[in-house]
Enzyme design. Structure first.
Site, mmCIF file in Angstrom:
data_model
loop_
_atom_site.group_PDB
_atom_site.id
_atom_site.type_symbol
_atom_site.label_atom_id
_atom_site.label_comp_id
_atom_site.label_asym_id
_atom_site.label_seq_id
_atom_site.Cartn_x
_atom_site.Cartn_y
_atom_site.Cartn_z
ATOM 1 C CG LEU A 15 6.707 -3.911 0.478
ATOM 2 C CD1 LEU A 15 5.947 -5.152 0.036
ATOM 3 C CD2 LEU A 15 7.953 -4.300 1.254
ATOM 4 C CB THR A 33 4.284 5.818 -11.063
ATOM 5 O OG1 THR A 33 3.816 4.512 -10.678
ATOM 6 C CG2 THR A 33 5.137 5.716 -12.322
ATOM 7 C CG ASP A 58 -5.772 6.980 -9.150
ATOM 8 O OD1 ASP A 58 -5.819 5.748 -8.931
ATOM 9 O OD2 ASP A 58 -6.683 7.752 -8.795
ATOM 10 C CG ASN A 85 4.451 -1.836 -4.405
ATOM 11 O OD1 ASN A 85 4.509 -2.748 -3.575
ATOM 12 N ND2 ASN A 85 4.383 -0.551 -4.044
ATOM 13 C CB SER A 136 0.776 -11.901 -4.911
ATOM 14 O OG SER A 136 -0.308 -12.625 -4.370
ATOM 15 C CE1 TYR A 150 -3.963 -6.854 0.342
ATOM 16 C CE2 TYR A 150 -3.514 -8.851 1.592
ATOM 17 C CZ TYR A 150 -3.059 -7.772 0.846
ATOM 18 O OH TYR A 150 -1.716 -7.618 0.618
ATOM 19 C CE LYS A 154 -2.273 -7.967 -2.720
ATOM 20 N NZ LYS A 154 -1.516 -7.077 -3.631
ATOM 21 C CB THR A 185 5.515 -1.315 4.935
ATOM 22 O OG1 THR A 185 4.288 -2.083 4.986
ATOM 23 C CG2 THR A 185 6.586 -2.136 4.231
#
Length: 280
Positions: A15, A33, A58, A85, A136, A150, A154, A185
């Site tokens: 993404l 980045t 990082d 992201n 998110s 996970y 979020k 992805t």
């Protein structure tokens, strides 16, 4: 000012890469980045026309964050759109997640986002303008089996971003949560996703079923990352971007379903809720 300066984390693939590509295609300038910025350079440099700066970053390393934001500021003088992201999925049943794995998940998905945003906000406050996109997930709207840790990260971002929007309005800065459903992805590839490694026999069949389901879904997802990138460019051009944006039809359905279920449950227990007030 028509041309915007974008600062995107995790921009080497998935993404993040497609968001960077869409911003470049729109004529904007992009700071892409990643932990491996050379990948972003390969993916994006051909269409950039000098409008791309790739930097190593990082999100779990403060010195790395500060260096990247400083380099972006020196090159472009401002940051108009921040895209948080970078992140990954730590999946599997909660009891099968070690504390070290949970700490690592929060360090990247939550505290990394906090650190990058904290580094960028002084520039936006000085400008009295800016937009903070935070990626998110539908896992930030509703819990999902095999995704408790996970989803927890979020959900944390949801409350943070919505509150931040209120705090930053006085400076002309807006925030928007991007809530993707399943996009095509490599999120579910072994290079991106991690599973709990604590063996518990009670969960053996359950965990195998969750993992098999996700493996079968890998690279069959309905969401188109390129179209999501274009959608963010549209949102960035809006004078009033939303608090949250449901990305893809499955995300929209989950958002609406969650709202309706919240209302129905609140109505079901309304009398008991009202009974807890201090009697006048």
């Amino acid at each position: 000012m028509n041309m915007k300066i974008w600062f995107i984390t995790g921009a080497s693939r998935g993404l993040g890469c497609e968001i960077a590509r869409a911003a470049l295609e729109s004529g904007d300038q992009v700071v892409a980045t990643a932990r491996k910025p050379e990948q972003a350079e390969v993916e994006l440099a051909g269409q950039a026309g000098g409008r791309l700066l790739t930097l190593k970053l990082d999100v779990t390393n403060q010195a790395s964050i500060d260096a990247a934001v400083d380099a972006a500021s020196k090159r472009f003088g401002r940051i108009d759109v921040l895209v948080n992201n970078a992140g990954y999925g730590q999946l599997g049943a909660f009891e099968q997640q070690s504390l070290a794995d949970i700490d690592r998940q929060f360090a990247t998905n939550v505290f990394g986002v906090f650190a990058v945003t904290r580094a960028v906000l002084p520039l936006m406050r000085a400008q009295r303008s800016g937009l903070v996109f935070t990626v998110s997930s539908t896992g930030g709207l509703a819990g999902a089996e095999g995704g408790s840790v996970y989803c927890a990260t979020k959900h944390a971002l949801e409350g943070w971003s919505e509150s931040l929007r209120i705090e930053l309005a006085q400076f002309g800065i807006k925030t928007t949560l991007i809530e993707p459903g399943f996009f095509r992805t490599d999120f579910l590839d072994p290079s991106s996703v991690f599973y709990g490694d604590i063996a518990i026999s009670d969960y053996a069949n359950y965990s195998a079923g969750v993992r098999d389901y996700l493996d079968q879904m890998n690279h069959q997802q309905a969401g188109d990352p390129a179209k999501l990138g274009k959608a963010l460019v549209t949102l960035a051009a809006s004078d009033d971007p939303p608090v949250r944006f449901a990305a893809s039809s499955d995300a929209y359905d989950i958002l609406i379903d969650r709202a309706e279920r919240n209302r129905a449950e609140a109505d079901q227990w309304r009398e008991l809720s009202m009974s807890t007030a201090v009697a006048e």
